[in-house]
Enzyme design. Structure first.
Site, PDB file in Angstrom:
ATOM      1  CE  LYS A 194      -0.417   6.719  -7.950  1.00 31.20           C
ATOM      2  NZ  LYS A 194       0.174   7.969  -7.546  1.00 31.20           N
ATOM      3  CG  ASP A 218      -1.990  -0.842   1.303  1.00 29.60           C
ATOM      4  OD1 ASP A 218      -2.382  -1.291   0.227  1.00 29.60           O
ATOM      5  OD2 ASP A 218      -2.517  -1.086   2.397  1.00 29.60           O
ATOM      6  CG  MET A 233      -8.643   6.645   7.603  1.00 29.41           C
ATOM      7  SD  MET A 233      -9.537   5.125   7.243  1.00 29.41           S
ATOM      8  CE  MET A 233      -9.777   4.463   8.887  1.00 29.41           C
TER       9      MET A 233
HETATM   10  N1  SAH Z   1      -3.432   0.300   9.789  1.00 32.68           N
HETATM   11  C1  SAH Z   1      -2.992   1.669   9.838  1.00 32.68           C
HETATM   12  C2  SAH Z   1      -4.126   2.654   9.660  1.00 32.68           C
HETATM   13  C3  SAH Z   1      -4.824   2.555   8.335  1.00 32.68           C
HETATM   14  S1  SAH Z   1      -6.052   3.783   8.129  1.00 32.68           S
HETATM   15  C4  SAH Z   1      -2.248   1.908  11.148  1.00 32.68           C
HETATM   16  O1  SAH Z   1      -2.294   1.077  12.077  1.00 32.68           O
HETATM   17  O2  SAH Z   1      -1.568   2.951  11.248  1.00 32.68           O
HETATM   18  C5  SAH Z   1      -5.149   5.049   7.333  1.00 32.68           C
HETATM   19  C6  SAH Z   1      -4.967   6.231   8.238  1.00 32.68           C
HETATM   20  O3  SAH Z   1      -3.856   6.032   9.079  1.00 32.68           O
HETATM   21  C7  SAH Z   1      -4.677   7.527   7.529  1.00 32.68           C
HETATM   22  O4  SAH Z   1      -5.842   8.148   7.022  1.00 32.68           O
HETATM   23  C8  SAH Z   1      -4.080   8.326   8.658  1.00 32.68           C
HETATM   24  O5  SAH Z   1      -5.074   8.757   9.538  1.00 32.68           O
HETATM   25  C9  SAH Z   1      -3.271   7.277   9.380  1.00 32.68           C
HETATM   26  N2  SAH Z   1      -1.849   7.261   8.972  1.00 32.68           N
HETATM   27  C10 SAH Z   1      -1.144   6.201   8.560  1.00 32.68           C
HETATM   28  N3  SAH Z   1       0.147   6.525   8.333  1.00 32.68           N
HETATM   29  C11 SAH Z   1       0.257   7.833   8.618  1.00 32.68           C
HETATM   30  C12 SAH Z   1       1.353   8.771   8.594  1.00 32.68           C
HETATM   31  N4  SAH Z   1       2.590   8.401   8.236  1.00 32.68           N
HETATM   32  N5  SAH Z   1       1.110  10.049   8.968  1.00 32.68           N
HETATM   33  C13 SAH Z   1      -0.127  10.439   9.338  1.00 32.68           C
HETATM   34  N6  SAH Z   1      -1.180   9.607   9.367  1.00 32.68           N
HETATM   35  C14 SAH Z   1      -0.996   8.316   9.034  1.00 32.68           C
END
Ligand code: SAH
Length: 343
Positions: free
Chosen positions: A143, A122, A254
């Protein structure tokens, strides 16, 4: 893992059974070598060594009988490099990739990547560094040409088909696979298809992205709980009330698209307008940015913010401000703690 040595045009003999040798083969091919093969000690007995051989890569494939051949190589002055055997094929590993830097991959994640034949990744995973971590085929399922996202069911189908074709498949996801990562669905798809699957936990953005901005999600005498919420869809009035009533830290993933509804909902549920709030964008990536405001002002303060971002609501945001503004100033920290206790 990739070989960091340039073997362009060099003759390398990879000795080992096909299944065990497949990753070593890919590594040497990727390093530019002209690869020659030997699959069994039986074959080795009669083989003429290729001319101008540079190296013999001896895969630890568990077959007995390689020794005589390897001794023969050494006697002619050839270097022999021991290569680990590739892991068992035909299964899927869901790997939590952390928030986007390879520094926050687990040791298990690095190992799974090294052993993979195919990696489906991803955009939130640390994908830019993948070529340094694996010689596997890399497939971007975040993508597609034409910028259409590969659908969840397509991803599951690709993964399962690849594993059934005998590949060691890694599904690399951002953060932790089980935190808003649809990991459970992907495990279920594998199980339904009879494909062996296991999960490697990752460092979730829910904790690590606030940390990148200096915000601890809990802090002694400030917050003794944190709730992780998806902002993918607006919350209900009841959920706003429950969250506001908890009195702990609220972390929203999100949440950019629904920030306005969240702030308004928490206000209606009675949360103070001056409750500190932070938006941390692009944690651990170029362009990381933190916007700090409060519940009453965040909507306008964060108007220019975009995904990926983590929202943090709670007094812990002040801890970060204090730690950053007054690093090392113990007196100020004491005053802050006192003011937090008083509030
Ligand atoms: N499984 C992931 C979350 C997936 S949902 C986890 O445990 O982190 C995707 C959301 O994760 C994004 O919309 C954002 O809110 C957050 N996110 C993931 N990586 C990020 C990053 N490097 N910086 C800021 N937000 C991040």
């Amino acid at each position: 893992m990739q070989l960091s040595i340039d073997l362009t045009g060099r003759n390398v003999l990879v000795a080992g059974a096909p299944a065990a040798a497949r990753q070593a083969l890919r590594r040497y091919e990727a390093a530019g070598a002209v690869v020659h093969r030997l699959g069994s000690p039986g074959e080795a007995r009669f083989v003429h060594l290729p001319e101008r051989l540079f190296l013999v890569a001896a895969v630890e494939d568990g077959q007995s009988g390689w020794d005589a051949f390897l001794d023969r190589c050494r006697k002619t002055g050839l270097p022999v490099a021991a290569e680990p055997a590739g892991g068992p094929a035909g299964h899927v590993t869901l790997v939590g990739g952390g928030p986007g830097t390879s520094d926050l991959l687990t040791v298990a994640a690095v190992k799974a990547l090294r052993d993979a034949d195919v990696v489906f990744y991803d955009r939130l995973a640390p994908y830019q560094e993948l070529p340094l971590l694996t010689s596997a085929e890399l497939v971007d399922v975040g993508k597609k040409p034409g910028h259409h996202k590969v659908s969840q069911s397509e991803i599951e189908k690709l993964m399962v088909e690849s594993a059934l074709a005998g590949n060691n498949v890694v599904r690399l996801k951002g953060g932790d696979p089980y935190v808003f990562g649809r990991g459970g669905e992907e495990v279920a798809a594998c199980v339904a298809a009879g494909v062996k699957v296991h999960v490697i936990s990752g460092v979730t953005s829910a904790i690590s992205v606030p940390a990148a901005a200096g915000i601890p999600v809990t802090h002694r005498e400030v917050s003794r709980m944190f709730t992780v919420v998806s902002g993918h869809a607006p919350l209900t009035e009841k959920e706003h009330q429950h969250l506001a009533g908890l009195g702990g830290t609220i972390v929203v993933l999100m949440g950019i698209g629904t920030l306005h509804q969240l702030a308004a909902g928490l206000r209606r549920a009675g949360m103070r307008a001056d409750m500190p709030m932070a938006v941390v964008e692009r944690g651990y990536r170029p362009g990381q940015r933190t916007t700090i405001a409060d519940l009453g002002t965040i909507t306008s303060a964060a108007a220019g913010c975009s995904n990926p971002a983590v929202l943090v609501i709670g007094e812990v945001v002040r801890v970060a401000e204090a730690n950053q503004c007054h690093a090392g100033a113990a007196a100020d920290l004491d005053r802050l703690a006192a003011s937090l206790l008083g509030s």
